[in-house]
Enzyme design. Structure first.
Site, PDB file in Angstrom:
ATOM      1  N   LYS A  24       0.839  -1.203   0.000  1.00 36.98           N
ATOM      2  CA  LYS A  24       0.000   0.000   0.000  1.00 36.98           C
ATOM      3  C   LYS A  24       0.872   1.251   0.000  1.00 36.98           C
ATOM      4  O   LYS A  24       0.594   2.225  -0.702  1.00 36.98           O
ATOM      5  CB  LYS A  24      -0.925  -0.029   1.220  1.00 36.98           C
ATOM      6  CG  LYS A  24      -1.900   1.125   1.321  1.00 36.98           C
ATOM      7  CD  LYS A  24      -3.000   0.837   2.323  1.00 36.98           C
ATOM      8  CE  LYS A  24      -2.540   0.920   3.763  1.00 36.98           C
ATOM      9  NZ  LYS A  24      -2.588   2.295   4.300  1.00 36.98           N
ATOM     10  N   SER A  25       1.947   1.230   0.786  1.00 39.76           N
ATOM     11  CA  SER A  25       2.834   2.399   0.889  1.00 39.76           C
ATOM     12  C   SER A  25       3.484   2.721  -0.454  1.00 39.76           C
ATOM     13  O   SER A  25       3.494   3.869  -0.893  1.00 39.76           O
ATOM     14  CB  SER A  25       3.918   2.150   1.937  1.00 39.76           C
ATOM     15  OG  SER A  25       3.355   1.961   3.204  1.00 39.76           O
ATOM     16  N   ARG A  29       2.368   6.002  -3.311  1.00 41.47           N
ATOM     17  CA  ARG A  29       3.397   6.917  -3.840  1.00 41.47           C
ATOM     18  C   ARG A  29       3.486   6.812  -5.356  1.00 41.47           C
ATOM     19  O   ARG A  29       3.544   7.817  -6.060  1.00 41.47           O
ATOM     20  CB  ARG A  29       4.761   6.583  -3.206  1.00 41.47           C
ATOM     21  CG  ARG A  29       4.883   7.037  -1.757  1.00 41.47           C
ATOM     22  CD  ARG A  29       6.005   6.297  -1.026  1.00 41.47           C
ATOM     23  NE  ARG A  29       6.209   6.836   0.311  1.00 41.47           N
ATOM     24  CZ  ARG A  29       5.420   6.582   1.357  1.00 41.47           C
ATOM     25  NH1 ARG A  29       4.358   5.795   1.205  1.00 41.47           N
ATOM     26  NH2 ARG A  29       5.690   7.117   2.547  1.00 41.47           N
ATOM     27  N   ARG A 110      -8.287  13.649  12.464  1.00 42.09           N
ATOM     28  CA  ARG A 110      -6.839  13.439  12.283  1.00 42.09           C
ATOM     29  C   ARG A 110      -6.207  14.733  11.767  1.00 42.09           C
ATOM     30  O   ARG A 110      -6.583  15.254  10.718  1.00 42.09           O
ATOM     31  CB  ARG A 110      -6.593  12.269  11.318  1.00 42.09           C
ATOM     32  CG  ARG A 110      -7.114  10.954  11.869  1.00 42.09           C
ATOM     33  CD  ARG A 110      -6.894   9.794  10.923  1.00 42.09           C
ATOM     34  NE  ARG A 110      -5.484   9.413  10.839  1.00 42.09           N
ATOM     35  CZ  ARG A 110      -5.033   8.400  10.093  1.00 42.09           C
ATOM     36  NH1 ARG A 110      -5.886   7.690   9.377  1.00 42.09           N
ATOM     37  NH2 ARG A 110      -3.754   8.110  10.066  1.00 42.09           N
ATOM     38  N   GLN A 159       4.322  11.264   6.531  1.00 42.48           N
ATOM     39  CA  GLN A 159       3.487  11.445   5.334  1.00 42.48           C
ATOM     40  C   GLN A 159       3.352  12.916   4.945  1.00 42.48           C
ATOM     41  O   GLN A 159       3.158  13.225   3.764  1.00 42.48           O
ATOM     42  CB  GLN A 159       2.114  10.819   5.550  1.00 42.48           C
ATOM     43  CG  GLN A 159       2.161   9.296   5.557  1.00 42.48           C
ATOM     44  CD  GLN A 159       0.790   8.677   5.703  1.00 42.48           C
ATOM     45  OE1 GLN A 159      -0.228   9.371   5.701  1.00 42.48           O
ATOM     46  NE2 GLN A 159       0.748   7.366   5.832  1.00 42.48           N
ATOM     47  N   ASP A 301       3.968   0.934  12.176  1.00 37.22           N
ATOM     48  CA  ASP A 301       2.865   0.070  11.755  1.00 37.22           C
ATOM     49  C   ASP A 301       3.056  -1.375  12.215  1.00 37.22           C
ATOM     50  O   ASP A 301       2.129  -2.189  12.106  1.00 37.22           O
ATOM     51  CB  ASP A 301       2.691   0.110  10.233  1.00 37.22           C
ATOM     52  CG  ASP A 301       1.949   1.353   9.773  1.00 37.22           C
ATOM     53  OD1 ASP A 301       1.394   2.076  10.634  1.00 37.22           O
ATOM     54  OD2 ASP A 301       1.932   1.622   8.560  1.00 37.22           O
ATOM     55  N   LYS A 401      -9.026  -2.362   3.951  1.00 33.48           N
ATOM     56  CA  LYS A 401      -8.229  -1.136   3.816  1.00 33.48           C
ATOM     57  C   LYS A 401      -6.831  -1.438   3.290  1.00 33.48           C
ATOM     58  O   LYS A 401      -6.286  -0.674   2.488  1.00 33.48           O
ATOM     59  CB  LYS A 401      -8.155  -0.440   5.173  1.00 33.48           C
ATOM     60  CG  LYS A 401      -7.388   0.875   5.165  1.00 33.48           C
ATOM     61  CD  LYS A 401      -7.394   1.510   6.549  1.00 33.48           C
ATOM     62  CE  LYS A 401      -6.528   2.747   6.614  1.00 33.48           C
ATOM     63  NZ  LYS A 401      -7.099   3.913   5.931  1.00 33.48           N
TER      64      LYS A 401
END
Length: 422
Positions: A24-25, A29, A110, A159, A301, A401
């Site tokens: 996902k990371s 990007r 957030r 991020q 994480d 997710k």
């Protein structure tokens, strides 16, 4: 699948091959880079994680709407996708048009003020629709750059820094980014810069200053590696099993992903990693747990995964580097404390140091896991099914997710995954 599931495992042996989705990371990007490259960069092995799928859809529809109409305000709802919120905040400042960027109720809690302030310093026109410092945002795209110098705190979220670095080469004056204080999650910033470099975007990093000049992308195919964060749950399963032999294809020893450090962390629990045949083989060896301190600043994480494994193995350890956990999908510290208490384990907070107290640990016959709308809570606690006869997991779909196939993959190695009947 029903909202809640019952998870169990009759045998404590785990063997099989698991094909993981793309990171996902990396994918998030790569998708922003592709959208900024004017067709020069193509992404392969796009993740099927809901966050990545959503970002891909937003970027496609953004390109289409930009070509078809002007003058309208486009509303973009990214739900619970925190990475997409941050990356799009920066990306949309370079696009023609006006946008409302919003998300779920938790997303509106957030903080994003640090990134908005940096973009405003550059000249971007961004305002808050509701609470100051939080989404939703109103973004007027296409701004005149006022300066190339911005300062961002390094210990809140990497991020914010990545969001700025991704757009830097498209800024007429480039970017000189000053990182204030200590940088948390440094591997994620290094991943961003390595992916930009792969696409022809050069940078310099001297002390706490990262500089990227205005420059063009080169034609590149980006291959998204399988997700090491997803792999971490299989390391946890191996750690709690009596016997484990697993193969995870596509993962490489020298990865851009900071969470590949799971190989070193789980070696403390007897899990060996052998890279061959185009992937990694995991094997369980019996060894004493000797490591007592884990600094997770570079890989937050993985925190839930490591802490739950320690609790399951009755291993009292101390953890540092957890500062960012309170502003994730949920307050992950409080969530961990609440759920671990159900097996008599305390996670005690003293300043920025957290200690596990397993002195009153019990293994219940049945345990209910509240997931707090957090995919990582569901997956970090799932391995407990190897030691707890019946594990009820709330809101099973939350894993979509980042790892939609998680429950199916568990079934493939002998876990029983049963929808809870009303």
């Amino acid at each position: 699948m029903s909202k809640n599931i019952i998870l169990s495992k009759s045998s404590k042996a785990v063997n099989g091959t698991i094909n993981l989705t793309g990171s996902k990371s990396e994918c998030n990007r790569a998708l922003i880079i592709e959208a900024l490259s004017n067709g020069k960069v193509k992404v392969q092995n796009i993740s099927d994680a809901a966050d990545a799928v959503l970002l891909a859809d937003v970027l496609k529809s953004k390109v289409k709407s930009q070509k078809s109409k002007t003058g309208d305000i486009s509303e973009i709802n990214i739900g619970p996708a925190g990475t997409a919120m941050r990356f799009l905040t920066a990306f949309l400042t370079l696009q023609d048009g006006e946008f409302i960027l919003t998300g779920s109720a938790r997303m509106k809690q957030r903080p994003i003020g640090i990134l908005v302030n940096a973009l405003r310093t550059l000249g971007a026109d961004i305002s808050y629709e509701e609470q100051e410092g939080y989404p939703p945002l109103k973004i007027k795209g296409g701004f005149t750059q006022l300066t190339n110098k911005v300062s961002v705190k390094g210990d809140i979220s990497s991020q914010y820094i990545t969001a700025l670095l991704l757009i830097a080469a498209r800024l007429p004056m480039g970017l000189e980014l000053h990182i204030e204080g200590e940088l948390t999650s440094r591997p994620y910033v290094e991943m961003t810069l390595a992916m930009l470099d792969q696409c022809g975007i050069k940078h310099s990093w001297n002390d706490n200053v990262i500089s990227i000049a205005q420059q063009d992308f080169k034609e590149t195919d980006i291959y998204v590696e399988p997700d090491w964060s997803a792999a971490s749950y299989w390391y946890a399963i191996a750690a709690l099993a009596d016997d484990a032999e697993l193969f995870l294809p596509g993962l490489t020893q020298y990865s851009l992903q900071g969470d590949s450090v799971i190989t070193e962390l789980m070696a403390n629990f007897g899990i060996t990693s052998q890279f061959k045949d185009g992937g990694v083989y995991l094997q369980k060896e019996i060894k004493p747990n000797v490591r007592k301190i884990f600094d997770l600043k570079e890989c937050p994480d993985l925190a839930q995964t490591i802490i739950v494994v320690c609790a399951a193995l009755n291993h009292e350890a101390t953890f540092t580097g957890l500062e960012t956990l309170k502003i994730k999908e949920t307050d992950r510290i409080k969530a961990l404390q609440n759920e671990l208490a159900k097996m008599g384990v305390k996670l005690i907070e003293k300043g920025q140091v957290y200690k596990l107290d397993c002195s009153e640990r019990v293994i219940p016959e049945r345990m209910f896991i509240h997931t707090y709308d957090d995919h990582r809570m569901a997956m970090a606690f799932a391995p407990l099914a190897l030691i707890i006869p019946e594990l009820e997991v709330e809101d099973a779909q939350v894993v979509e997710k980042s790892y939609p196939a998680f429950w199916k993959d568990l079934e493939s190695v002998g876990f029983q995954v049963s929808p809870l009947t009303p």
